[in-house]
Design an enzyme around this catalytic site. Structure first.
Site, short mmCIF file in Angstrom:
data_model
loop_
_atom_site.label_atom_id
_atom_site.label_comp_id
_atom_site.label_asym_id
_atom_site.label_seq_id
_atom_site.Cartn_x
_atom_site.Cartn_y
_atom_site.Cartn_z
N PRO A 24 38.75 44.17 43.12
CA PRO A 24 40.35 43.77 42.83
C PRO A 24 41.12 44.72 41.99
O PRO A 24 40.62 45.29 40.99
CB PRO A 24 39.85 42.54 42.00
N CYS A 26 44.97 44.86 40.80
CA CYS A 26 46.56 44.27 40.55
C CYS A 26 47.53 45.28 41.17
O CYS A 26 47.58 46.57 40.94
CB CYS A 26 46.74 43.89 39.29
N ALA A 62 44.03 40.00 41.53
CA ALA A 62 43.99 38.73 40.85
C ALA A 62 45.07 37.63 41.20
O ALA A 62 46.24 38.07 41.25
CB ALA A 62 43.95 38.87 39.23
N GLN A 107 40.48 36.88 44.13
CA GLN A 107 40.06 36.48 42.96
C GLN A 107 41.00 35.66 42.14
O GLN A 107 41.95 35.86 41.70
CB GLN A 107 40.14 37.93 41.97
N TYR A 189 41.11 38.17 29.84
CA TYR A 189 42.16 37.30 30.40
C TYR A 189 41.45 35.86 30.12
O TYR A 189 40.47 35.80 29.08
CB TYR A 189 41.99 37.29 31.80
#
Length: 366
Positions: A24, A26, A62, A107, A189
């Site tokens: 993943p 971003c 995400a 995700q 996170y």
């Protein structure tokens, strides 16, 4: 000799053609003015290029499970129907054009106290004020992350709401055509914030000892596992170390991974760091593979490794020596979206090419 990296892997009913996957990443590219959190042509091009490039599994960036869970105002979500429709267009494209029968997963994430921040190429840093499209953040307590705005401490009702949001997002992901789901429990996170003793100072059932700090992650795993098909594999990304004194270490991560497997997680995506700004990470090629190897060995669960694994030889070694069941490629894939085609060539494996590109299949050198 046959390549370990290019051997198939079965996760529940999902068969991955090989063990080279997309991590993943971003993109911070959604346009709030045309659709909050909605993926569009950039995401289609970005993810589709990896499908044409021979990746066996592609994980999206995400996708926030609610609006407050976005890292920035430009982050993707999967908490409404418009967003789900955007993702459905992308899953259909990947399934249609994947050179190696590519599979795609999303995700699911919530940024917690690290939400509502400026995206990396905005020219600004820190929390986004309400006047610029920001919002109030939440976390296990009121400790702020390095210069960010202090979050509000989540109530028990807030926590129940986030768990429900993860489940609702999972249902949307299934309906959008994703082949698998990864829960983001890493990189500082929300779920990682609850896991880390450096952040979570709660004294209720959602804090205290290690069992209490891991409770939210496992509750989210249960909620997602309960709403997705039994045949669909479930992945969990964790930070195996906080790289800071008093934080999560490898032994604690083995225990979390073992519990997650008991709750229905099929593969643990092993990363590290992100909880606190004073972390000291000894970054280097393969610096996280030892964590994946230990979790795989001691927790008895399949693992993926990630982090500065850039060459086909490194990836092959990680799988062939049993350090991980698969390798997630990130920055190297941005530099070369056809990384997997090149890796297969270098390792002596014949990987299918998109028919439009077959004229470029190398004969002697790539």
């Amino acid at each position: 000799m046959a390549s370990a990296l290019f051997s198939p892997l079965e996760l529940r009913s999902l068969t991955l053609r090989h063990r080279g996957w997309v991590s993943p990443m971003c993109q911070y590219s959604c346009d709030p003015e045309t659709g909050e959190g909605v993926p569009h042509d950039w995401h289609l091009m970005h993810l589709g290029s990896f499908a044409a490039g021979g990746a066996a599994l592609i994980l999206t960036e995400a996708a926030a499970v609610n609006a407050a869970g976005r890292i920035s105002p430009r982050d993707a979500g999967i908490y409404n129907d418009e967003q789900a429709a955007g993702w459905e267009r992308i899953t259909a494209f990947v399934h249609r054009h994947g050179a190696a029968d590519a599979k795609v997963g999303t995700q699911l994430a919530h940024a917690g106290r690290k939400a509502s921040t400026y995206w990396p190429f905005s020219g600004k840093r820190g929390s986004v004020p309400a006047s610029d499209g920001g919002w109030e953040t939440v976390g296990p307590g009121t400790k702020a992350f390095d210069g960010y705005a202090a979050p509000g401490a989540m109530t028990a009702a807030d926590i129940d709401g986030v768990i429900a949001d993860f489940a609702a997002a999972a249902v949307r992901a299934v309906d959008a055509g994703f082949d698998t789901i990864e829960i983001h429990g890493a990189h500082g996170y929300l779920l990682h914030q609850f896991q880390s003793p450096l952040i979570n100072d709660r004294t209720d059932a959602w804090g205290g000892d290690e069992s209490g700090r891991n409770r939210l992650t496992l509750a989210v795993v249960d909620a997602v596992r309960n709403v997705i098909p039994d045949s669909m594999p479930l992945l969990l990304r964790i930070s195996a170390s906080d790289w800071a004194e008093g934080g999560i270490d490898a032994a604690a991560s083995v225990r979390l991974a073992s519990a997650a497997a008991e709750h229905g997680v099929d593969l643990v995506d092993v990363s590290s760091g992100g909880a606190v700004a004073h972390q000291q990470i000894p970054a280097g090629p393969g610096y996280q593979t030892g964590f994946a190897a230990r979790i795989r060995r001691e927790a008895g669960v399949r693992t993926g490794t990630v982090g500065l694994l850039t060459s086909p030889g490194q990836a092959e070694h990680a799988v062939a020596t049993g350090q991980a069941d698969g390798v997630f490629i990130a920055r190297a894939a941005l530099r070369d979206p056809h990384w997997w085609l090149r890796a297969a060539f270098e390792l002596g494996h014949e990987l299918p090419w998109a028919p439009q590109y077959e004229r470029a299949i190398p004969r002697h050198s790539f």
